[in-house]
Design an enzyme around this catalytic site. Structure first.
Site, PDB file in Angstrom:
ATOM      1  N   LYS A 290       1.064   4.133  -2.852  1.00  0.00           N
ATOM      2  CA  LYS A 290       0.660   5.508  -2.515  1.00  0.00           C
ATOM      3  C   LYS A 290       1.785   6.506  -2.783  1.00  0.00           C
ATOM      4  CE  LYS A 290      -3.628   5.065  -1.310  1.00  0.00           C
ATOM      5  NZ  LYS A 290      -4.640   5.522  -2.285  1.00  0.00           N
TER       6      LYS A 290
ATOM      7  N   TYR B 272       0.839  -1.211   0.000  1.00  0.00           N
ATOM      8  CA  TYR B 272       0.000   0.000   0.000  1.00  0.00           C
ATOM      9  C   TYR B 272       0.874   1.261   0.000  1.00  0.00           C
ATOM     10  CZ  TYR B 272      -3.681   3.168   1.799  1.00  0.00           C
ATOM     11  OH  TYR B 272      -4.577   4.192   1.986  1.00  0.00           O
TER      12      TYR B 272
END
Length: 307
Positions: free
Chosen positions: A169, A165
C-alpha cells in the site's frame, strides 16, 4: 467542482463487492459507463468466478446505466490488456481507472511465508501497475485521465500483522507521486484513496458497532472527487465513517552538520532538531530533498565566509 460523469468510461477493479461495488455503482449513477472487474476469489486471493462482477453489472443496468463484467486477474497483464480493449471496443475510451482490487494474507512478519508476502505485493502493487500501464497510452492520447490508487492507513502508518499489505500500500503512494508528475502535461491526474471501511476484507478485525459505522458507501465521495473532472493530483485522501482527511509525506527544515569524523555523534546529539516538525514542507518532487540539503549547506558556508 464538476461531479457529472456522463460520457466518461471507468474501470473499477475488485468491484464485485464491498468498496469496489460501491465505487462502480456511484460512478454509474452519475453517468459513467463502467467496466466492473472482479476475479471473484476469496479474500486471500484463492478461487475465481465472474458471477460477483455480473451481479453488479445487473444492478447498474437495472438502474438504467451501462456496464460490462470482466473477470481478469490484475496479476495477469495480458488479461488486463484484454479488459481495457473490451472497454475500448464497447465505448472507444477509458477516462477513469480505480485500482481497488486487493487481497489479505495477514500474519506477523516472523510467521509469514515469503510466498504470501510476494502474492500480496503482486496483487496490490503489480495489479495497479498492470492496469495503469494498460490505460496510460490511451489517456495520453485523449489528453485526459483520472487514476485512483487505493492505499491504506496500514501502509501510511503501519499495522501489526500486515507487513506485506502495508508495504504494497505504501508502494502505491510512491507510484502515484511519480505518475502524477509524469501525467501532468497530458491532464492525467493520479491520486491515492486511503479508505476505512467495513468490507469482506475487514470481517473479524473490528467490533460489530465499529463495522456498522464504517459503511463502504461513506468512502465513495472521496473516490468521486479524485476521479472527477476537477480532481486534484498527487493527493492522498483519507475517508471513513463520513469523515475525510489528507495525508502528506513531509520534509522537516533540517540542520546542516557538515561532514567529518564526529558527524555521527553530532547527529545523534541533535536528532531532536532534525526531526523538529515546525516549518516542515510537502515537497513537490523528490528533488526538493536535495535542494533543501544544498541550500542548508550553502547557507552554512556563507555564514562561515562572513565570519
Amino acid at each position: 467542482m464538476d461531479m457529472d460523469f456522463k460520457g466518461r468510461v471507468a474501470i473499477v477493479t475488485g468491484a464485485g463487492g464491498g468498496l469496489g461495488r460501491q465505487h462502480a455503482l456511484a460512478l454509474a449513477r452519475r453517468g459513467a459507463k463502467v467496466v466492473v472487474n472482479d476475479l471473484g476469489g476469496a479474500r486471500d486471493g484463492s478461487g475465481a468466478s465472474v458471477s460477483a462482477a455480473e451481479a453488479v453489472v445487473n444492478e447498474i443496468r437495472e438502474a438504467g446505466g451501462e456496464a460490462l463484467a470482466n473477470g481478469a486477474s490484475v496479476t495477469d497483464f495480458a488479461a488486463v490488456q484484454a479488459m481495457v480493449q473490451q472497454a475500448m471496443t464497447a465505448w472507444g475510451r477509458v477516462d477513469i481507472l480505480v485500482n481497488n482490487a486487493g487481497i489479505l494474507r495477514d500474519k506477523s512478519f516472523a510467521k509469514m511465508d515469503l510466498a504470501d508476502f510476494a502474492l500480496v505485493m503482486n496483487v496490490h502493487l503489480m495489479g495497479a501497475v498492470h492496469c495503469t500501464k494498460a490505460v496510460w497510452d490511451i489517456m495520453v492520447a485523449q489528453k485526459h485521465g483520472r487514476i485512483v490508487m487505493t492505499t491504506s492507513s496500514s501502509g501510511l502508518y503501519g499495522n501489526f500483522g500486515q507487513s506485506n499489505y502495508g508495504a504494497a500500500k505504501m508502494a502505491l503512494v510512491g507510484l502515484m507521486q511519480t505518475l502524477a508528475i509524469e501525467g501532468a502535461k497530458n491532464n492525467i491526474r493520479v491520486n491515492c484513496l486511503a479508505p476505512t471501511a467495513a468490507t469482506r476484507m475487514t470481517e473479524g478485525l473490528m467490533p460489530e458497532e465499529v463495522l456498522r459505522a464504517l459503511q463502504p458507501e461513506a468512502v465513495v465521495p472521496a473516490m468521486l472527487v479524485l476521479a472527477s473532472q476537477d480532481a486534484p493530483t498527487r493527493t492522498i485522501l483519507c475517508a471513513g465513517a463520513g469523515s475525510f482527511e489528507a495525508a502528506n509525506i513531509t520534509l522537516t527544515t533540517g540542520v546542516h552538520l557538515g561532514t567529518g569524523e564526529g558527524v555521527p555523534e553530532l547527529l545523534a546529539s541533535r536528532l531532536s532538531e532534525v526531526t523538529q516538525r515546525t516549518g516542515e514542507m510537502v515537497p513537490q518532487s523528490g528533488s526538493a530533498q536535495g535542494s533543501n540539503e544544498i541550500a542548508l549547506a550553502m547557507a552554512q558556508s556563507g555564514k562561515q565566509a562572513v565570519a
